[in-house]
Design an enzyme around this catalytic site. Structure first.
Site, PDB file in Angstrom:
ATOM      1  N   TYR A 167       0.841  -1.207   0.000  1.00  0.00           N
ATOM      2  CA  TYR A 167       0.000   0.000   0.000  1.00  0.00           C
ATOM      3  C   TYR A 167       0.874   1.256   0.000  1.00  0.00           C
ATOM      4  CZ  TYR A 167      -3.705   3.232   1.567  1.00  0.00           C
ATOM      5  OH  TYR A 167      -4.607   4.270   1.673  1.00  0.00           O
ATOM      6  N   ASP A 168       1.806   1.324   0.981  1.00  0.00           N
ATOM      7  CA  ASP A 168       2.606   2.554   1.149  1.00  0.00           C
ATOM      8  C   ASP A 168       3.444   2.832  -0.103  1.00  0.00           C
ATOM      9  OD1 ASP A 168       1.601   1.928   3.634  1.00  0.00           O
ATOM     10  OD2 ASP A 168       3.483   2.136   4.711  1.00  0.00           O
ATOM     11  N   PHE A 194     -13.616   0.206  17.054  1.00  0.00           N
ATOM     12  CA  PHE A 194     -13.986   0.485  18.444  1.00  0.00           C
ATOM     13  C   PHE A 194     -15.506   0.601  18.576  1.00  0.00           C
ATOM     14  CE2 PHE A 194      -9.842   2.652  20.195  1.00  0.00           C
ATOM     15  CZ  PHE A 194      -9.136   1.500  19.912  1.00  0.00           C
ATOM     16  N   ASP A 197       3.636  -0.442  12.568  1.00  0.00           N
ATOM     17  CA  ASP A 197       2.510   0.421  12.945  1.00  0.00           C
ATOM     18  C   ASP A 197       3.078   1.777  13.378  1.00  0.00           C
ATOM     19  OD1 ASP A 197      -0.348   0.544  13.393  1.00  0.00           O
ATOM     20  OD2 ASP A 197       0.133   0.786  15.511  1.00  0.00           O
TER      21      ASP A 197
HETATM   22  N1  LIG Z   1     -10.278   6.368   4.550  1.00  0.00           N
HETATM   23  C1  LIG Z   1      -9.136   6.889   4.884  1.00  0.00           C
HETATM   24  O1  LIG Z   1      -8.929   7.224   6.071  1.00  0.00           O
HETATM   25  C2  LIG Z   1      -8.056   7.111   3.848  1.00  0.00           C
HETATM   26  C3  LIG Z   1      -6.816   7.611   4.274  1.00  0.00           C
HETATM   27  C4  LIG Z   1      -5.829   7.824   3.329  1.00  0.00           C
HETATM   28  C5  LIG Z   1      -6.057   7.578   1.995  1.00  0.00           C
HETATM   29  N2  LIG Z   1      -7.258   7.096   1.591  1.00  0.00           N
HETATM   30  C6  LIG Z   1      -7.429   6.824   0.157  1.00  0.00           C
HETATM   31  O2  LIG Z   1      -8.697   7.241  -0.295  1.00  0.00           O
HETATM   32  C7  LIG Z   1      -9.179   6.322  -1.281  1.00  0.00           C
HETATM   33  C8  LIG Z   1     -10.553   5.810  -0.874  1.00  0.00           C
HETATM   34  O3  LIG Z   1     -10.448   5.155   0.386  1.00  0.00           O
HETATM   35  P1  LIG Z   1     -11.717   4.598   1.164  1.00  0.00           P
HETATM   36  O4  LIG Z   1     -11.465   4.778   2.608  1.00  0.00           O
HETATM   37  O5  LIG Z   1     -12.946   5.144   0.584  1.00  0.00           O
HETATM   38  O6  LIG Z   1     -11.561   3.042   0.867  1.00  0.00           O
HETATM   39  P2  LIG Z   1     -12.632   1.992   0.290  1.00  0.00           P
HETATM   40  O7  LIG Z   1     -11.980   0.659   0.335  1.00  0.00           O
HETATM   41  O8  LIG Z   1     -13.946   2.164   0.965  1.00  0.00           O
HETATM   42  O9  LIG Z   1     -12.784   2.476  -1.226  1.00  0.00           O
HETATM   43  C9  LIG Z   1     -11.924   2.088  -2.261  1.00  0.00           C
HETATM   44  C10 LIG Z   1     -12.782   1.750  -3.453  1.00  0.00           C
HETATM   45  O10 LIG Z   1     -11.922   1.359  -4.538  1.00  0.00           O
HETATM   46  C11 LIG Z   1     -12.479   0.195  -5.138  1.00  0.00           C
HETATM   47  N3  LIG Z   1     -11.380  -0.539  -5.794  1.00  0.00           N
HETATM   48  C12 LIG Z   1     -10.346  -1.207  -5.211  1.00  0.00           C
HETATM   49  N4  LIG Z   1      -9.550  -1.741  -6.135  1.00  0.00           N
HETATM   50  C13 LIG Z   1     -10.074  -1.396  -7.354  1.00  0.00           C
HETATM   51  C14 LIG Z   1      -9.715  -1.659  -8.696  1.00  0.00           C
HETATM   52  N5  LIG Z   1      -8.604  -2.372  -8.985  1.00  0.00           N
HETATM   53  N6  LIG Z   1     -10.484  -1.162  -9.688  1.00  0.00           N
HETATM   54  C15 LIG Z   1     -11.600  -0.433  -9.404  1.00  0.00           C
HETATM   55  N7  LIG Z   1     -11.998  -0.164  -8.147  1.00  0.00           N
HETATM   56  C16 LIG Z   1     -11.242  -0.637  -7.134  1.00  0.00           C
HETATM   57  C17 LIG Z   1     -13.122  -0.562  -4.008  1.00  0.00           C
HETATM   58  O11 LIG Z   1     -14.070  -1.508  -4.427  1.00  0.00           O
HETATM   59  C18 LIG Z   1     -13.722   0.584  -3.191  1.00  0.00           C
HETATM   60  O12 LIG Z   1     -15.015   0.912  -3.643  1.00  0.00           O
HETATM   61  C19 LIG Z   1      -8.147   5.203  -1.405  1.00  0.00           C
HETATM   62  O13 LIG Z   1      -7.333   5.463  -2.525  1.00  0.00           O
HETATM   63  C20 LIG Z   1      -7.350   5.336  -0.130  1.00  0.00           C
HETATM   64  O14 LIG Z   1      -6.019   4.905  -0.310  1.00  0.00           O
HETATM   65  C21 LIG Z   1      -8.265   6.838   2.496  1.00  0.00           C
END
Ligand SMILES: NC(=O)c1ccc[n+]([C@@H]2O[C@H](COP(=O)([O-])OP(=O)(O)OC[C@H]3O[C@@H](n4cnc5c(N)ncnc54)[C@H](O)[C@@H]3O)[C@@H](O)[C@H]2O)c1
Length: 299
Positions: A155-156, A201, A283
């Site tokens: 991921y990172d 939580f 972590d």
């Molecule tokens: N939620 C957070 O706190 C947070 C923090 C940092 C970054 N982000 C980033 O924001 C974005 C959305 O995060 P989220 O929390 O809504 O996560 P989420 O898992 O709810 O949403 C991600 C979406 O991407 C879709 N997806 C995954 N792989 C795919 C692929 N290969 N093709 C098409 N669709 C695909 C999933 O089905 C899902 O609907 C991500 O890129 C994540 O890295 C989120």
């Protein structure tokens, strides 16, 4: 009235949101529709659900396409928000190769589309690009402290490589890029079983199960409400083409995990007990955004 309609029509955009059926994406789609835009939501439903976008399906301006962003996509749109990627450790570690592919090949495919159409593209990057930070709070100038070969690296490092690709597409092909680095966000549509701390939580407290605290619970996180995050993403898209970011988006208010657990217990009235478990590998001990740049550029 007719004049108003004309203005609205002329400013209406067709916006592609990848990962639009996920937690953040579904809120972004709803907000864009609320502003009168057309939305093309692209998702492979790995972690996203039709439920998250259930209320949008009847909207004539909303279109849903089941598609995996690791494959090229040929559509006509005016802007791209690239959010597709599983975001919680349980989900991104389930198939780590696919996670890296989604970040890297997904970025290449969406950047290729933006290049062909000459349109702006915004990348949902993450505070995880800072890894276990040696600098606190994290400013955008900090290069991070990331393990390239650990269980979180898919991921990172995938997200770091996506940022590299965004900047190379700008330098090499003059694509109008925007990068936001999202810090922990919470709100409706979070997956109840994805192990993210706020939902974890709350679900444990409501079920009367033990609340899992890793380590001594003194590690800190900062939490941003999803509506504020989406407002920040849209403000970023609206900035002038010279402004690329990366920009931190999040809430600098910091909580220890013990503080969060006691707040959840207080609000739910639950009698759950705290259960202490060993810290997972890599972590981060502290995570807090410096948001001075967002304040200055995005108000
Ligand atoms: N939620 C957070 O706190 C947070 C923090 C940092 C970054 N982000 C980033 O924001 C974005 C959305 O995060 P989220 O929390 O809504 O996560 P989420 O898992 O709810 O949403 C991600 C979406 O991407 C879709 N997806 C995954 N792989 C795919 C692929 N290969 N093709 C098409 N669709 C695909 C999933 O089905 C899902 O609907 C991500 O890129 C994540 O890295 C989120």
């Amino acid at each position: 009235m007719a004049e108003q309609r004309l203005t609205r029509y002329s400013t209406q955009k067709r916006v592609l949101v990848t990962g639009g059926a996920g937690f953040i994406g579904s809120h972004l789609c709803a907000r864009l529709l609320g502003q009168g835009h057309q939305v093309l939501c692209v998702d492979n439903f790995f972690t996203g659900t039709r439920n998250n976008i259930g209320s949008l399906l009847g909207n004539p301006n909303f279109e849903l396409l089941r598609h995996d962003v690791t494959f090229p996509l040929y559509v006509e749109v005016d802007e791209i928000y690239n959010l597709a990627c599983p975001a919680s450790p349980v989900h991104y570690q389930f198939d780590p190769v696919q996670t890296t592919k989604t970040s890297v090949m997904g970025a290449i495919n969406m950047l290729g589309l933006a290049k062909r159409l000459r349109i702006p593209i915004l990348q949902a990057s993450t505070s995880e690009v800072y890894g276990d930070p040696a600098v606190h709070p994290q400013t955008e100038a900090y290069w991070g402290n990331v393990n390239p070969i650990g269980p979180r690296s898919c991921y990172d490092e995938g997200k770091r490589c996506a940022e590299t690709l965004f900047f190379d597409y700008r330098r090499q092909h003059d694509v109008a890029i925007k990068i936001v680095r999202i810090f922990n966000t919470y709100g409706p549509h979070m997956h109840p079983n994805d192990g993210r701390v706020v939902s974890n939580f709350i679900v444990q407290a409501l079920r009367g199960e033990d609340i899992t605290i890793y380590g001594e619970g003194k590690q800190t996180r900062s939490f941003c409400y999803v509506d504020d995050l989406v407002a920040g993403m849209m403000a970023m898209m609206a900035t002038s083409p010279d402004f690329t970011g990366p920009v931190n988006l999040g809430n600098p208010g910091e909580f220890t995990m013990l503080e969060l657990a006691s707040l959840v217990l207080e609000l739910t009235g639950s009698s759950s007990k705290l259960q202490f478990m060993p810290l997972p590998q890599d972590d981060p001990k502290q995570r807090k955004p410096d948001i001075l740049l967002a304040k200055a550029e995005l108000d």
